[in-house]
Design a protein around this motif. Sequence first.
Motif, short mmCIF file in Angstrom:
data_model
loop_
_atom_site.label_atom_id
_atom_site.label_comp_id
_atom_site.label_asym_id
_atom_site.label_seq_id
_atom_site.Cartn_x
_atom_site.Cartn_y
_atom_site.Cartn_z
N LEU A 34 3.84 2.64 9.09
CA LEU A 34 5.24 3.04 9.19
C LEU A 34 5.65 3.29 10.64
CD1 LEU A 34 5.46 5.33 6.08
CD2 LEU A 34 7.06 3.47 6.60
N GLN A 35 6.75 2.67 11.03
CA GLN A 35 7.35 2.89 12.34
C GLN A 35 8.40 4.00 12.26
OE1 GLN A 35 6.90 0.86 15.50
NE2 GLN A 35 7.58 2.94 15.97
N ASP A 83 0.01 -9.57 -2.14
CA ASP A 83 1.34 -9.69 -1.58
C ASP A 83 1.65 -8.46 -0.74
OD1 ASP A 83 4.39 -8.97 -2.01
OD2 ASP A 83 4.20 -11.15 -2.22
N ASP A 84 2.31 -8.65 0.40
CA ASP A 84 2.66 -7.53 1.27
C ASP A 84 3.49 -6.48 0.54
OD1 ASP A 84 1.36 -8.41 3.61
OD2 ASP A 84 3.02 -9.75 4.09
N ARG A 125 5.59 -1.88 10.03
CA ARG A 125 5.14 -2.84 11.04
C ARG A 125 3.67 -3.17 10.76
NH1 ARG A 125 7.14 -4.10 15.90
NH2 ARG A 125 8.62 -2.37 15.88
N LYS A 126 3.36 -4.46 10.76
CA LYS A 126 1.96 -4.86 10.59
C LYS A 126 1.30 -4.88 11.96
CE LYS A 126 0.64 -7.72 7.32
NZ LYS A 126 0.39 -8.98 6.57
N GLY A 160 6.03 -12.05 8.71
CA GLY A 160 5.05 -11.19 8.07
C GLY A 160 4.64 -9.97 8.87
N LEU A 161 5.40 -9.65 9.93
CA LEU A 161 5.01 -8.53 10.78
C LEU A 161 5.90 -7.30 10.64
CD1 LEU A 161 4.08 -10.50 14.02
CD2 LEU A 161 2.56 -9.66 12.21
N LEU A 162 7.06 -7.45 10.01
CA LEU A 162 7.98 -6.34 9.80
C LEU A 162 8.42 -6.32 8.35
CD1 LEU A 162 10.31 -6.70 12.92
CD2 LEU A 162 8.49 -5.01 12.61
#
Length: 152
Positions: free
Chosen positions: A143-144, A28-29, A135-136, A105-107
């Motif tokens: 990390l952004q 899981d993310d 951010r993926k 699923g990208l942020l």
Amino acid sequence: MMNSRTLLLVLSLSSCFRPLVAQTRKPDDRVLIKAMRTASNAAIARHEVDGIARYWLPDFVQVGGNGGYKTGKDSVVAGWQKAFRLHPDVVYVRSLQRIAVNPNGLLAWETGTWVGSWSQGGSFKGGGNYSAMWRKKDKEWQLQAELYVTLH
């Protein structure tokens, strides 16, 4: 209708294959992000700047608890190196409270509390809240930005 022997056989076989299924599922993310935050806290405890910066994007932004900020991974790395040089006993711990992942699923957004202290080279003891934007990129969470607010 299934007799008790058949049912017992089906249950036994399904329990044998359950570990295989669990091993092939993607983590899981939220679990991944939590593990990365734990690793980052451990790197701070060791004063290992490369370990802290490991998950930062090149244009990473960090806003400190007093409102000062640095932009760009290299600038933030230099700030951590300076902090460890000036305050050899500095400690920071972030305690994650919540992670929310965008449906695409990208942020992801992480929030929690932080505490920090040092006594050498001046003294500080405080803490507050923090938020982080993940951010993926290239299938990896990075990390952004991080925002810290000193509340006590």
